[in-house]
Scaffold this active site. Structure first.
Site, short mmCIF file in Angstrom:
data_model
loop_
_atom_site.label_atom_id
_atom_site.label_comp_id
_atom_site.label_asym_id
_atom_site.label_seq_id
_atom_site.Cartn_x
_atom_site.Cartn_y
_atom_site.Cartn_z
N ALA A 117 -11.12 -17.57 20.76
CA ALA A 117 -11.26 -18.31 22.18
C ALA A 117 -11.23 -19.65 22.12
O ALA A 117 -10.91 -20.25 22.88
CB ALA A 117 -12.49 -17.60 22.81
N ARG A 118 -12.21 -20.31 21.16
CA ARG A 118 -12.45 -21.70 21.16
C ARG A 118 -11.31 -22.60 20.71
O ARG A 118 -11.14 -23.67 20.68
CB ARG A 118 -13.46 -21.86 20.34
N GLU A 119 -10.04 -21.84 19.98
CA GLU A 119 -9.14 -22.71 19.50
C GLU A 119 -8.02 -22.92 20.59
O GLU A 119 -7.13 -22.56 20.75
CB GLU A 119 -8.52 -21.75 18.37
N ARG B 270 -10.32 -9.69 12.65
CA ARG B 270 -10.71 -8.92 11.51
C ARG B 270 -10.68 -7.29 11.74
O ARG B 270 -11.24 -6.75 11.24
CB ARG B 270 -12.21 -9.35 11.45
N SER C 111 -6.57 -22.99 15.04
CA SER C 111 -6.93 -24.01 14.70
C SER C 111 -8.29 -23.95 14.00
O SER C 111 -8.90 -22.89 14.45
CB SER C 111 -7.05 -25.03 15.94
N GLU D 21 -2.52 -22.75 11.11
CA GLU D 21 -3.76 -23.36 11.63
C GLU D 21 -3.41 -24.75 12.08
O GLU D 21 -2.93 -25.73 11.20
CB GLU D 21 -4.94 -23.70 10.47
O1 0X9 Z 1 -10.81 -16.74 9.70
C1 0X9 Z 1 -9.62 -16.63 10.56
O2 0X9 Z 1 -9.23 -15.61 11.08
C2 0X9 Z 1 -8.48 -17.82 10.29
N1 0X9 Z 1 -9.16 -19.16 10.48
S1 0X9 Z 1 -10.09 -19.49 11.86
O3 0X9 Z 1 -10.75 -20.67 11.44
N2 0X9 Z 1 -8.71 -19.89 12.99
O4 0X9 Z 1 -10.66 -18.35 12.39
C3 0X9 Z 1 -7.58 -17.83 9.31
C4 0X9 Z 1 -7.05 -16.57 8.80
C5 0X9 Z 1 -6.22 -16.66 7.73
N3 0X9 Z 1 -6.17 -15.60 6.82
C6 0X9 Z 1 -7.16 -15.50 5.54
N4 0X9 Z 1 -7.60 -16.44 5.23
N5 0X9 Z 1 -7.17 -14.40 5.11
ZN ZN Z 2 -8.53 -18.77 14.63
#
Ligand code: 0X9
Ligand code: ZN
Length: 399
Positions: A164-166, A239, A291, A363
């Site tokens: 949401a915040r991005e 996730r 982001s 990102e």
């Molecule tokens: O954590 C995330 O979902 C992503 N970063 S964020 O700060 N925008 O939330 C990155 C996901 C990238 N994938 C992995 N690092 N496995």
């Molecule tokens: Zn994100």
């Protein structure tokens, strides 16, 4: 003398109230993996998208510093910030320029509806789901008029605002939608090799409930707005995908910013995008815009093992990285789990898993100075570089 004392007391009381209500940006030391996991498992507002070992910033109310102590984390205060839970990022004034202002949920949908009106032959939309709060989730198809025979078109899928915040992610997908529609509609201004058999599917706001909440209640809200039933809200949509679901870099704690949900695809938002993807006969590639950190990331995210197409993903990713870096910001690139951190149940891993085509997390800006609250003056260059990065992918995928 008495009066003076009274005055001092009153001043102290006032200052005390102001202090208690104020918010801080603090820099937390993260010396070990367990410390990092405690931080990621907490409900603290992480200032950084991508905390790793070392130091990372957290936004918290002055009075919540005890939470850091409880987690055994050392920190120092780096500054005072505005209370992000205060409403009033814009008071009833409609935005007009998507290159210079952030658009609300309704304004983003209005923007895409404007494209549909302007380019009726090239832009159509499909409702792909309904959020928990009852809002439609829309996907826009941009391409040539749908054909009914021949080889099915090869689609590029773009996700905006899973988190949401991005907000700049929404600005970027609006720009991609407009530029793509122009490309398909007007051969004379065409700058990228859009081949006849290509279409682009954009989900402008994958997380409508969370995005609205980030405008009305908490600027730093990340998850959706599922009521977890225990006084906590939200599942981290990134996730909740099935590939690697439940593994490292996700949390089973409902309070956590990275709460994975009760099961893979438990959320209407991830189900909606999954169903859309499953309905497309061919997918050439996919980008999930987030982001911040200025990174191009590819699979796997849930394991440090190399994916079967590691060389191809790295080669296309390098093209995207250099295209993104031509507008005043430098992007880096790498396999998500090693270049950033392990995260399980992320969207691009699922798309890669089921289709084995190039899929990426981008990102966007910046590298942490403003973070999620990127100043509007940086919207335009971020859109321009994202368009270049998107074209680098389009140019390297099968038509
Ligand atoms: O954590 C995330 O979902 C992503 N970063 S964020 O700060 N925008 O939330 C990155 C996901 C990238 N994938 C992995 N690092 N496995
Ligand atoms: Zn994100």
């Amino acid at each position: 003398m008495r009066l003076r004392h009274l005055f001092l007391l009153a001043a102290a009381a006032l200052a005390g109230t102001a202090l208690a209500d104020s918010w801080l940006r603090v820099r937390v030391s993260v010396p070990t993996e367990p410390a990092l996991n405690r931080l990621l498992d907490s409900d603290l507002n992480l200032y950084s998208c991508c905390p790793t070992l070392g130091e990372t910033d957290v936004a918290l109310p002055h009075a919540d510093q005890a939470k850091l102590w409880a987690l055994g984390l050392r920190y120092r205060v780096v500054g005072k910030i505005d209370d992000p839970t205060q409403v009033g990022h814009r008071h009833g004034v409609a935005a007009t320029d998507y290159r210079a202002e952030y658009f609300t949920m309704d304004e983003i949908l209005g923007f895409f509806e404007g494209l549909r009106t302007q380019y009726p032959n090239n832009v159509s939309r499909q409702q792909i789901g309904v959020t928990r709060l009852g809002e439609a989730i829309w996907a826009y198809r941009i391409g040539r008029p749908l054909r009914t025979s021949g080889l099915p078109e090869n689609n590029l899928v773009i996700l905006g605002i899973q988190h949401a915040r991005e907000w700049v992610s929404g600005s970027v997908v609006m720009h991609l939608g407009k530029r793509t529609a122009e490309e398909f509609a007007n051969v004379f201004i065409r700058t990228s090799p859009y081949l006849p058999n290509r279409a682009v599917w954009i989900v402008p706001v994958t997380n409508p409930d969370g995005y609205r909440y980030s405008w009305t209640n908490n600027r730093l809200w990340r998850k959706n707005r599922r009521n977890n039933g225990n006084g906590t809200f939200g599942v981290d949509l990134n996730r909740n995908w099935s590939t690697g679901w439940g593994g490292s870099g996700s949390s089973g704690n409902t309070n956590s910013e990275t709460y994975r949900g009760p099961s893979a695809f438990s959320e209407p938002e991830t189900q909606a995008v999954r169903n859309l993807a499953q309905s497309l006969p061919r997918i050439a590639g996919m980008i999930d815009f987030h982001s911040f950190s200025q990174l191009v990331l590819w699979s796997w995210g849930y394991t440090t093992a190399a994916p079967p197409d590691a060389a191809l993903l790295a080669s296309v990713g390098a093209d995207m990285r250099s295209a993104l870096s031509g507008f005043g910001a430098t992007y880096d690139a790498g396999q998500a789990s090693t270049a950033l951190y392990l995260a399980s149940g992320v969207a691009p891993d699922w798309f890669y898993d089921v289709r084995r085509v190039p899929t990426y997390t981008i990102e966007l800006r910046d590298t942490g100075q403003f973070g999620f609250e990127l100043p509007p003056a940086q919207i335009r260059p971020t859109q321009d570089e994202a368009w270049a990065g998107f074209n680098a992918l389009a140019n390297r995928t099968t038509p």
